[in-house]
Design a protein around this motif. Sequence first.
Motif, PDB file in Angstrom:
ATOM      1  N   ASP A   1      -4.250  20.488  24.173  1.00 27.93           N
ATOM      2  CA  ASP A   1      -5.382  20.455  25.500  1.00 27.93           C
ATOM      3  C   ASP A   1      -6.390  21.211  25.145  1.00 27.93           C
ATOM      4  O   ASP A   1      -7.419  21.027  25.678  1.00 27.93           O
ATOM      5  CB  ASP A   1      -4.321  19.627  26.512  1.00 27.93           C
ATOM      6  CG  ASP A   1      -3.349  18.953  26.811  1.00 27.93           C
ATOM      7  OD1 ASP A   1      -4.133  17.927  26.534  1.00 27.93           O
ATOM      8  OD2 ASP A   1      -2.492  19.061  26.340  1.00 27.93           O
ATOM      9  N   LEU A   2      -5.660  22.562  25.158  1.00 28.40           N
ATOM     10  CA  LEU A   2      -6.702  23.817  25.163  1.00 28.40           C
ATOM     11  C   LEU A   2      -6.383  24.220  24.460  1.00 28.40           C
ATOM     12  O   LEU A   2      -5.198  24.815  24.573  1.00 28.40           O
ATOM     13  CB  LEU A   2      -7.171  23.989  27.106  1.00 28.40           C
ATOM     14  CG  LEU A   2      -7.397  24.763  26.817  1.00 28.40           C
ATOM     15  CD1 LEU A   2      -9.166  25.342  27.292  1.00 28.40           C
ATOM     16  CD2 LEU A   2      -7.586  25.661  28.405  1.00 28.40           C
ATOM     17  N   VAL A   3      -7.848  25.063  23.715  1.00 24.12           N
ATOM     18  CA  VAL A   3      -7.528  26.232  23.377  1.00 24.12           C
ATOM     19  C   VAL A   3      -8.506  27.382  23.302  1.00 24.12           C
ATOM     20  O   VAL A   3      -9.274  27.511  23.721  1.00 24.12           O
ATOM     21  CB  VAL A   3      -8.029  25.693  21.581  1.00 24.12           C
ATOM     22  CG1 VAL A   3      -7.815  26.972  20.467  1.00 24.12           C
ATOM     23  CG2 VAL A   3      -7.158  24.938  20.642  1.00 24.12           C
ATOM     24  N   VAL A   4      -7.808  28.374  22.981  1.00 25.88           N
ATOM     25  CA  VAL A   4      -9.027  29.362  24.447  1.00 25.88           C
ATOM     26  C   VAL A   4      -8.048  30.658  23.158  1.00 25.88           C
ATOM     27  O   VAL A   4      -7.042  31.147  22.526  1.00 25.88           O
ATOM     28  CB  VAL A   4      -7.527  30.645  25.924  1.00 25.88           C
ATOM     29  CG1 VAL A   4      -8.058  31.068  26.629  1.00 25.88           C
ATOM     30  CG2 VAL A   4      -7.413  28.977  26.179  1.00 25.88           C
TER      31      VAL A   4
ATOM     32  N   ILE B   1     -12.077  23.535  24.251  1.00 22.91           N
ATOM     33  CA  ILE B   1     -11.826  24.943  22.545  1.00 22.91           C
ATOM     34  C   ILE B   1     -12.919  26.083  24.259  1.00 22.91           C
ATOM     35  O   ILE B   1     -13.615  26.075  24.984  1.00 22.91           O
ATOM     36  CB  ILE B   1     -12.407  24.991  22.074  1.00 22.91           C
ATOM     37  CG1 ILE B   1     -11.422  23.743  21.190  1.00 22.91           C
ATOM     38  CG2 ILE B   1     -12.426  26.477  21.586  1.00 22.91           C
ATOM     39  CD1 ILE B   1     -12.100  23.824  19.245  1.00 22.91           C
ATOM     40  N   VAL B   2     -11.929  27.354  24.615  1.00 17.21           N
ATOM     41  CA  VAL B   2     -12.640  28.436  24.777  1.00 17.21           C
ATOM     42  C   VAL B   2     -12.750  29.380  24.682  1.00 17.21           C
ATOM     43  O   VAL B   2     -11.949  29.943  24.668  1.00 17.21           O
ATOM     44  CB  VAL B   2     -12.314  28.119  26.417  1.00 17.21           C
ATOM     45  CG1 VAL B   2     -12.942  29.318  27.007  1.00 17.21           C
ATOM     46  CG2 VAL B   2     -12.731  26.895  27.406  1.00 17.21           C
TER      47      VAL B   2
ATOM     48  N   VAL C   1      -6.666  21.700  15.715  1.00 18.49           N
ATOM     49  CA  VAL C   1      -6.167  21.276  16.268  1.00 18.49           C
ATOM     50  C   VAL C   1      -5.715  21.242  17.909  1.00 18.49           C
ATOM     51  O   VAL C   1      -4.565  21.488  18.301  1.00 18.49           O
ATOM     52  CB  VAL C   1      -4.487  22.884  16.920  1.00 18.49           C
ATOM     53  CG1 VAL C   1      -4.355  23.211  15.563  1.00 18.49           C
ATOM     54  CG2 VAL C   1      -5.635  24.144  17.190  1.00 18.49           C
ATOM     55  N   THR C   2      -6.869  20.609  18.376  1.00 19.10           N
ATOM     56  CA  THR C   2      -7.168  20.256  19.523  1.00 19.10           C
ATOM     57  C   THR C   2      -7.353  19.151  20.411  1.00 19.10           C
ATOM     58  O   THR C   2      -8.396  18.102  18.825  1.00 19.10           O
ATOM     59  CB  THR C   2      -8.487  20.637  19.704  1.00 19.10           C
ATOM     60  OG1 THR C   2      -8.848  22.408  19.447  1.00 19.10           O
ATOM     61  CG2 THR C   2      -9.147  20.391  21.743  1.00 19.10           C
ATOM     62  N   LYS C   3      -7.096  18.269  21.121  1.00 16.24           N
ATOM     63  CA  LYS C   3      -6.968  16.987  20.926  1.00 16.24           C
ATOM     64  C   LYS C   3      -8.703  16.232  21.523  1.00 16.24           C
ATOM     65  O   LYS C   3      -8.802  17.274  22.012  1.00 16.24           O
ATOM     66  CB  LYS C   3      -5.868  16.308  21.836  1.00 16.24           C
ATOM     67  CG  LYS C   3      -4.513  16.869  21.784  1.00 16.24           C
ATOM     68  CD  LYS C   3      -3.321  16.758  23.084  1.00 16.24           C
ATOM     69  CE  LYS C   3      -1.838  17.119  23.648  1.00 16.24           C
ATOM     70  NZ  LYS C   3      -1.114  17.145  23.854  1.00 16.24           N
TER      71      LYS C   3
END
Length: 270
Positions: free
Chosen positions: A104-107, A135-136, A128-130
Amino acid sequence: MNPNKTLWEKGDFTQIAQVMRQSGTALVDTLGITKELSILDLGCGDGTTAIPEAKLGAKVLGVDIASNLVAAGNKRAKAEGLSNCSFQEGDATALTDLQDKSFDLVVSIFGAMFAPKPFEVAKEMVRVTKPGGRIVMGNWIPGDPTLVAQILKISSAYTPPPPDGFISPMLWGIPDHVTERFVQAGIPKERIECSNDSFTFNAPYAPSQLLNNFKNYYGPTMNAFEAAEKNGKAVELLHELEALFNSQNNGGDNNTTSITATFLRVTVTR
């Protein structure tokens, strides 16, 4: 041997990360994390943002190229009793172990920016993000007058020129480059936001000790001192960095360090 892996395993970044904990937690608090989220923390180090993310209840996977930092992250997660947080080795340019649309979230805070092949890095983060996920990134800004950009700038002046084809990681701190990379990865331009933010290094000791930690444990600075030593310029490099650390310290006395650095905060909606 992967030169990026060699660089980040060379020192012991945990010694630097200890003064980043407070700001790492504060940054995570702005991300709107809930227990339902699955998070990839990329270039995670020993968990400066991954551990606070897991403490908010999310399921967190930290991925870093340095095996020593992965081991340190897993040790921290175990000590904190965080069964929802694990760390594993991986390369941001090719996340071969991770499935499409998994998170749900890539940091990635000061992490993925240092991987080579930036277009591949952007592509992998998007992959790889839904759909609907975020993405942050936090990226240091080239030419910025604050601490880390200046450490890297000063260090680069004492090291040999990079090999042909080298792409500076600092380009991740320029909005036009960020946009170009994510647009090529399939993200519409209007879903890419960039803004300046700040991150503070806090330590209960003098700026000279923090500089000493960078000198002894931070790969890029270690390389700069090794090269400067060979050229008889180590004292010159040390004096430049001492002036930088002392001038930027807002700790209030000689035994406390508080140095704020500016970075580019990137938010991408998948």
